[in-house]
Design an enzyme around this catalytic site. Structure first.
Site, PDB file in Angstrom:
ATOM      1  NE  ARG A  48      19.831  52.580  22.600  1.00 33.62           N
ATOM      2  CZ  ARG A  48      20.594  52.906  23.859  1.00 33.62           C
ATOM      3  NH1 ARG A  48      21.220  51.935  24.142  1.00 33.62           N
ATOM      4  NH2 ARG A  48      20.103  53.899  24.361  1.00 33.62           N
ATOM      5  CD  GLN A  78      22.062  56.567  35.267  1.00 31.39           C
ATOM      6  OE1 GLN A  78      22.024  55.295  35.559  1.00 31.39           O
ATOM      7  NE2 GLN A  78      21.157  57.254  35.648  1.00 31.39           N
ATOM      8  CB  VAL A 138      24.898  55.896  25.250  1.00 31.04           C
ATOM      9  CG1 VAL A 138      25.615  55.100  26.449  1.00 31.04           C
ATOM     10  CG2 VAL A 138      23.522  55.438  24.704  1.00 31.04           C
ATOM     11  CG  HIS A 190      26.127  54.151  31.778  1.00 29.25           C
ATOM     12  ND1 HIS A 190      24.831  53.877  32.166  1.00 29.25           N
ATOM     13  CD2 HIS A 190      26.868  53.808  32.983  1.00 29.25           C
ATOM     14  CE1 HIS A 190      24.822  53.498  33.401  1.00 29.25           C
ATOM     15  NE2 HIS A 190      25.898  53.419  33.833  1.00 29.25           N
ATOM     16  CB  CYS A 233      40.479  48.986  19.755  1.00 28.49           C
ATOM     17  SG  CYS A 233      41.446  47.320  19.224  1.00 28.49           S
ATOM     18  CB  CYS A 240      46.149  47.682  17.226  1.00 33.78           C
ATOM     19  SG  CYS A 240      44.697  47.147  17.547  1.00 33.78           S
ATOM     20  CG  LEU A 247       6.423  60.227  33.895  1.00 33.31           C
ATOM     21  CD1 LEU A 247       5.865  61.449  33.409  1.00 33.31           C
ATOM     22  CD2 LEU A 247       6.566  59.125  32.890  1.00 33.31           C
ATOM     23  CD  GLU A 248       6.256  55.909  36.561  1.00 37.65           C
ATOM     24  OE1 GLU A 248       5.043  56.136  36.497  1.00 37.65           O
ATOM     25  OE2 GLU A 248       6.931  55.050  36.216  1.00 37.65           O
ATOM     26  CB  ALA A 288      12.221  65.545  31.783  1.00 34.48           C
TER      27      ALA A 288
END
Ligand code: OAD
Length: 229
Positions: free
Chosen positions: A57, A89, A91, A106, A114, A136, A199-200, A216
């Site tokens: 992604r 939301q 990423v 999100h 970490c 660390c 969209l709907e 959009a």
């Protein structure tokens, strides 16, 4: 009277930039099991599988460009007389690539976290379970994204904004994932106008005073132009 606008965005906003949504036909959750790739338990069971999912992604998002809807929202932020808070939301980094600023509830694909010491840093394009933490040294590196069962980021700040906005807009999100799906109710309690652009119709469409349906890239620039006059 406040002139604050809150815009909540979801995967439908980035669909026309070539990034797949989750719940549309053939979407990400038709190809992957949520419990395998988007939960802390899934990561504990098979961290490589989870990294493979987010590495793919991240690579896809790095190739994507903002579409007209991201650009219109950045313009709204730049030109509206009051404050425009974008809560996403998503990423991906397409709000920022368009010149906007967003609260990433999100998390972000470009972040690494970490699991041992909570240190955060810029993620490399390809992450692996045995990447050591630069702070660390623990080999407990994960993408800095929020999974099911975890608390989304910036919740206090978002609640404060929702309690003081005059307009709340929800764009390209199915309204199936809480707490984001409940923001419209919080905004209504604060006396805000509410509008859904999608969209709907969604499961929560009836919670909105106004609804605008279409892609959009069409409905968002029109809506922004109306606000900016
Ligand atoms: P969904 O995939 O659930 O919903 C995307 C929505 O966008 C649907 O209502 C579509 O109808 C709409 N849509 C699709 N293409 C569009 C377009 N071109 N223009 C406008 N709308 C379009 O995605 P989200 O609601 O963002 O969380 O999902 C919410 C969360 O569930 C995600 O952040 C992710 C996911 O599981 C985690 O992974 C924790």
């Amino acid at each position: 009277m406040t002139d604050k606008i809150i815009v909540l965005t979801g995967a439908g906003l980035s669909a026309e930039s070539g990034l797949g949504t989750f719940r549309d036909e053939g979407g990400l959750w038709a190809q992957h099991r949520i419990e395998d790739v988007a939960t802390p338990e899934g990561f504990a069971r098979n961290p490589q599988l989870v990294h493979d999912f987010y590495n793919a992604r991240r690579a896809q998002a790095a190739e994507a460009s903002p579409n007209e809807a991201h650009v219109a929202l950045a313009e709204l932020q730049a030109r509206w007389s009051g404050e425009v808070v974008i809560v996403t939301q998503n990423v991906d980094g397409l709000h920022e690539a368009a010149g906007g600023v967003a609260l990433h509830m999100h998390g972000r694909l470009t972040g690494a976290l970490c699991n041992a010491c909570d240190h955060r840093w810029e993620a490399p394009m390809t992450m692996a379970p045995d990447d050591p933490c630069p702070a660390c040294g623990a080999r407990a590196t994960r993408p800095d994204v929020v999974w099911f069962g975890e608390m989304p980021y910036h919740m206090e700040e978002i609640a404060t904004h929702l309690a003081s906005c005059m307009l709340f807009a929800s764009i390209g999100t199915s309204g199936q994932v809480y707490p984001a799906a409940g923001f419209v109710q919080e905004a209504r309690l604060a006396g805000a106008e509410t509008v859904e652009l999608n969209l709907e119709p969604t499961d929560i469409s009836r919670a909105f005073a106004q609804r605008r349906f279409g892609t959009a890239s069409q409905v968002v620039p029109d809506w922004v132009a109306g606000l900016l006059g």
